[in-house]
Structures are given as structure tokens and as C-alpha cells.
Design a protein around this motif. Structure first.
Motif, short mmCIF file in Angstrom:
data_model
loop_
_atom_site.label_atom_id
_atom_site.label_comp_id
_atom_site.label_asym_id
_atom_site.label_seq_id
_atom_site.Cartn_x
_atom_site.Cartn_y
_atom_site.Cartn_z
N ARG A 163 0.85 -1.19 0.00
CA ARG A 163 0.00 0.00 0.00
C ARG A 163 0.88 1.24 0.00
NH1 ARG A 163 -1.55 -0.22 5.09
NH2 ARG A 163 -3.61 -1.15 4.90
N SER A 164 0.63 2.15 -0.94
CA SER A 164 1.31 3.45 -0.88
C SER A 164 0.43 4.40 -0.08
CB SER A 164 1.56 3.99 -2.29
OG SER A 164 0.34 4.37 -2.91
N PHE A 165 1.06 5.37 0.57
CA PHE A 165 0.29 6.34 1.36
C PHE A 165 1.10 7.61 1.53
CE2 PHE A 165 3.06 4.54 4.55
CZ PHE A 165 3.25 5.55 5.48
N GLY A 166 0.42 8.66 1.98
CA GLY A 166 1.08 9.93 2.28
C GLY A 166 1.15 10.15 3.78
N PHE A 167 2.34 10.44 4.28
CA PHE A 167 2.50 10.66 5.71
C PHE A 167 1.61 11.80 6.22
CE2 PHE A 167 6.37 8.14 5.24
CZ PHE A 167 6.43 7.48 6.45
N LYS A 168 1.38 12.80 5.37
CA LYS A 168 0.59 13.94 5.85
C LYS A 168 -0.88 13.59 6.03
CE LYS A 168 -0.41 16.33 1.44
NZ LYS A 168 -0.18 17.62 0.74
N TYR A 169 -1.31 12.41 5.53
CA TYR A 169 -2.69 11.97 5.73
C TYR A 169 -2.79 10.92 6.84
CZ TYR A 169 -3.28 14.27 1.24
OH TYR A 169 -3.29 15.20 0.23
N GLY A 170 -1.69 10.68 7.53
CA GLY A 170 -1.72 9.76 8.65
C GLY A 170 -1.16 8.39 8.33
N LEU A 171 -0.63 7.73 9.37
CA LEU A 171 -0.07 6.39 9.20
C LEU A 171 -1.18 5.35 9.08
CD1 LEU A 171 2.76 6.43 11.91
CD2 LEU A 171 3.06 6.56 9.44
N PRO A 172 -1.00 4.34 8.22
CA PRO A 172 -1.96 3.24 8.15
C PRO A 172 -1.97 2.48 9.48
CG PRO A 172 -0.46 3.23 6.28
CD PRO A 172 0.10 4.18 7.26
N ALA A 173 -3.14 2.06 9.90
CA ALA A 173 -3.25 1.36 11.19
C ALA A 173 -2.88 -0.11 11.08
CB ALA A 173 -4.67 1.51 11.73
N ASP A 174 -3.27 -0.74 9.98
CA ASP A 174 -3.09 -2.19 9.83
C ASP A 174 -1.91 -2.49 8.91
OD1 ASP A 174 -4.49 -1.02 7.74
OD2 ASP A 174 -5.43 -2.90 7.13
N THR A 175 -0.72 -2.58 9.47
CA THR A 175 0.45 -2.82 8.63
C THR A 175 1.52 -3.57 9.40
OG1 THR A 175 1.95 -1.71 7.07
CG2 THR A 175 1.65 -0.66 9.21
N ASP A 176 2.33 -4.33 8.68
CA ASP A 176 3.45 -5.04 9.28
C ASP A 176 4.76 -4.27 9.12
OD1 ASP A 176 2.09 -7.56 10.07
OD2 ASP A 176 1.71 -7.70 7.93
N PHE A 177 4.88 -3.57 8.00
CA PHE A 177 6.09 -2.80 7.72
C PHE A 177 5.70 -1.41 7.22
CE2 PHE A 177 7.49 -7.16 7.19
CZ PHE A 177 8.74 -7.16 7.80
N ILE A 178 6.41 -0.39 7.67
CA ILE A 178 6.29 0.95 7.10
C ILE A 178 7.63 1.32 6.50
CG2 ILE A 178 6.00 3.40 7.60
CD1 ILE A 178 3.90 2.69 9.63
N ILE A 179 7.62 1.58 5.20
CA ILE A 179 8.83 1.95 4.47
C ILE A 179 8.74 3.44 4.12
CG2 ILE A 179 10.26 1.46 2.46
CD1 ILE A 179 9.92 -0.96 4.32
N ASP A 180 9.73 4.21 4.55
CA ASP A 180 9.73 5.65 4.33
C ASP A 180 10.58 6.00 3.11
OD1 ASP A 180 9.81 8.40 4.50
OD2 ASP A 180 10.33 8.47 6.62
N THR A 181 9.97 6.65 2.11
CA THR A 181 10.70 7.01 0.90
C THR A 181 10.93 8.52 0.79
OG1 THR A 181 8.71 7.27 -0.48
CG2 THR A 181 9.65 5.06 -0.31
N ARG A 182 10.72 9.25 1.87
CA ARG A 182 10.80 10.70 1.80
C ARG A 182 12.20 11.24 1.55
NH1 ARG A 182 7.39 12.17 7.14
NH2 ARG A 182 8.57 10.33 7.83
N PHE A 183 13.21 10.39 1.69
CA PHE A 183 14.59 10.84 1.43
C PHE A 183 14.95 10.77 -0.05
CE2 PHE A 183 14.82 6.32 1.75
CZ PHE A 183 15.80 5.96 0.83
N LEU A 184 14.09 10.12 -0.87
CA LEU A 184 14.39 9.96 -2.30
C LEU A 184 14.11 11.27 -3.05
CD1 LEU A 184 12.83 6.43 -2.99
CD2 LEU A 184 15.26 7.01 -2.64
N PRO A 185 14.72 11.46 -4.23
CA PRO A 185 14.44 12.66 -5.03
C PRO A 185 12.93 12.81 -5.27
CG PRO A 185 16.25 11.41 -5.98
CD PRO A 185 15.68 10.56 -4.89
N ASN A 186 12.45 14.05 -5.22
CA ASN A 186 11.02 14.30 -5.27
C ASN A 186 10.62 15.02 -6.56
OD1 ASN A 186 8.35 14.73 -4.75
ND2 ASN A 186 8.64 15.80 -2.81
N PRO A 187 9.87 14.36 -7.44
CA PRO A 187 9.45 15.01 -8.70
C PRO A 187 8.39 16.10 -8.50
CG PRO A 187 8.48 12.83 -8.50
CD PRO A 187 9.44 12.96 -7.36
N TYR A 188 7.86 16.22 -7.30
CA TYR A 188 6.83 17.21 -7.03
C TYR A 188 7.32 18.63 -7.34
CZ TYR A 188 3.54 20.13 -4.41
OH TYR A 188 2.63 21.10 -4.04
#
Length: 278
Positions: A163-188
Motif C-alpha cells: 500500500r502506498s500512502f502519504g505521511f501527511k494523511y496519517g499512518l496506516p493502522a493495519d500494517t506489518d512494515f512501514i517503508i519511508d521514501t521521503r529521502f528519495l528525489p522528489n518530482p513534485y
């Protein structure tokens, strides 16, 4: 011995999801076969090598002819090999699902959505009476998969949900792993790319310029492969991996898609993008 499963029920109750689950456990699925063709289909099936068939019958099929009578006749003639499943959910759940997916109910038009749901229940009432009923209210795909597998006495396949998600919308409740990609280059920050998402080719081209992105994906794959192999060997039915970036639109979506393609070589993988349209 051949096995025929008829999947019916209310629009939005999960028939498409169940059809995908059945395909995963070896069923040949046919969506909305017109009732008038059932007899011809049974003749063809008797001489084929296909052992497990699922027929999806919903309100669209009912409007092509008397689907209820056709299915009842099928059950009467082949009671030893035919099972009918009827999927339903609460009105509140169905209203929420249609609002979330922005799909139209097949009976909407002159009827409101609430009226369409009520009318469909009325039209499919006789179908429900001859069926094994599954209430999908509050069920996620993993629980539904287990329920179908248990009902059919099939081995439920181990599933990885990414599942992809946005940190600014809150962490998913039902998950085994959370992978943070915010350090990668951002095309935004590129105006031409800001409104695209991680599945678009322009975003793929953007990330291909940065070796760190592919390195990160490969290291993450190794981690998830080890974990999934252990989870599966311990008898767990699924593993949920949530991949986040700031808004859940570019980096997390791209990485989720890439990881799913690699993991699909060894596992069944289900991908969803929680915040991509926000």
C-alpha cells in the motif's frame, strides 16, 4: 469431478474481488454469461478439460433474461457440482464504497443510490434464497480471501499487500512494515511532473536518472522477501507493507509498483494506492 461456482449479489458487495480470488485458486471465471446461454455452456464444459468454473451473475445478467430461474434450473440439474454464493453488505457500507470509488450503481438514473440499492435487493431476493450468503461488511481482501478459501476447502494463498500512502494523511493502522521514501528525489518540485503520479511514464523516467532509487528498491526487496518467506512458512495468510512519502502520490506509488513487480515472481501481490488522488 467438475465444480461450478455461481457468484452473485449486490453491486459493490465484492463480486469482482471474489472473482480475482477464485482465479488465484484455479477457477476459470466468466463474467455475466447471459442466462439463455447456460445450457450451451454446460454442454461445452462437459467435453472440456476445465474442472473449476466460476460464473459471475449480477443485476446486469438478471436484466438479460430470467437469471434466477436459469440458475435455479442449473442448481436442480447439477446439484452435486454447483454452489451459489451471494455477496451482500450493509446499506451504509455500500453507500460508502460507491462514494469512495465514484462508480455508478447499475440501477441509478431515475433512482437515487439508496433507492437503487433497495431495488436491487428486491430483484435479487430469490437468488439470495438459494445461495450461501457472505456479508462483506467491514471485510478487507485478506479476510475475504480466507473466508472464500475456507468455504471452498481450498488452500488460501499467501498474499503480500503493498500500500502506498502519504505521511501527511496519517499512518496506516493495519500494517506489518512501514517503508519511508521521503529521502528519495522528489518530482513534485518539477512543475511538469507535480500533477502526475508514480505510475506515469514521465515519473518513471524521472526516477530512472537516480541510481539511489533502484538501490533502495533492491535492498527493500531483499528485506521483504526474507520476511514474506518466514511469514508464509509460519502459516500466516498475508503480510502488509505500507510505503509512504509526503503526499502519497509520486515516490511511494513508484516504489510500491516496482516492488510489486519483483515480488510477483514468488508471491501473490495486491497493490493499492491510498492517497494517490488526494
Amino acid at each position: 469431478m467438475k465444480r461450478i461456482l455461481v457468484v452473485s449479489g449486490l453491486s459493490g458487495a465484492g463480486k469482482s474481488t471474489v472473482a480475482r480470488v477464485l482465479e488465484d485458486i484455479g477457477f476459470f471465471c466468466i463474467d455475466n454469461l447471459p442466462p439463455a446461454l447456460l445450457n450451451d455452456f454446460m454442454v461445452l464444459l462437459s467435453s472440456s478439460s476445465i474442472d473449476k468454473v466460476a460464473l459471475v451473475v449480477d443485476i446486469r445478467s438478471a436484466q438479460l433474461g430470467n437469471a434466477v430461474q436459469a440458475i435455479k434450473k442449473l442448481v436442480d440439474n447439477y446439484s452435486n457440482i454447483v454452489t451459489v454464493l451471494f455477496l451482500e453488505a450493509s446499506d451504509e457500507e455500500l453507500l460508502k464504497r460507491f462514494a469512495t470509488t465514484r462508480r455508478r450503481h447499475p440501477l441509478e438514473g431515475q433512482l437515487s443510490l439508496k433507492e437503487a440499492i433497495s431495488k436491487e435487493k428486491e430483484l435479487l431476493g430469490d437468488m439470495k434464497e438459494m445461495s450461501v450468503v457472505i456479508d462483506t461488511t467491514g471485510l478487507d481482501i485478506h479476510t475475504l480471501r480466507e473466508k472464500i478459501g475456507s468455504l471452498l476447502k481450498e488452500e488460501a494463498q499467501f498474499v503480500i499487500r503493498i500500500r502506498s500512502f502519504g505521511f501527511k494523511y496519517g499512518l496506516p493502522a493495519d500494517t506489518d512494515f512501514i517503508i519511508d521514501t521521503r529521502f528519495l528525489p522528489n518530482p513534485y518540485y518539477d512543475r511538469k511532473l507535480a500533477q502526475l503520479n508514480g505510475t506515469d511514464q514521465e515519473i518513471v523516467n524521472f526516477f530512472s536518472k537516480y541510481p539511489i532509487v533502484e538501490d533502495f528498491i533492491q535492498y527493500t526487496y531483499k528485506l521483504l522477501h526474507i520476511a514474506a518467506t518466514r511469514y508464509k512458512s509460519e502459516g500466516r495468510p498475508f503480510m502488509t507493507v505500507s510505503i509512504g512519502c509526503t503526499g502519497g502520490r509520486h515516490r511511494s506509488v513508484y516504489v510500491a509498483e516496482k516492488l510489486s513487480k519483483i515480488l510477483k515472481d514468488r508471491f501473490y501481490v495486491y497493490v493499492e494506492h491510498r492517497d494517490v488522488n488526494k
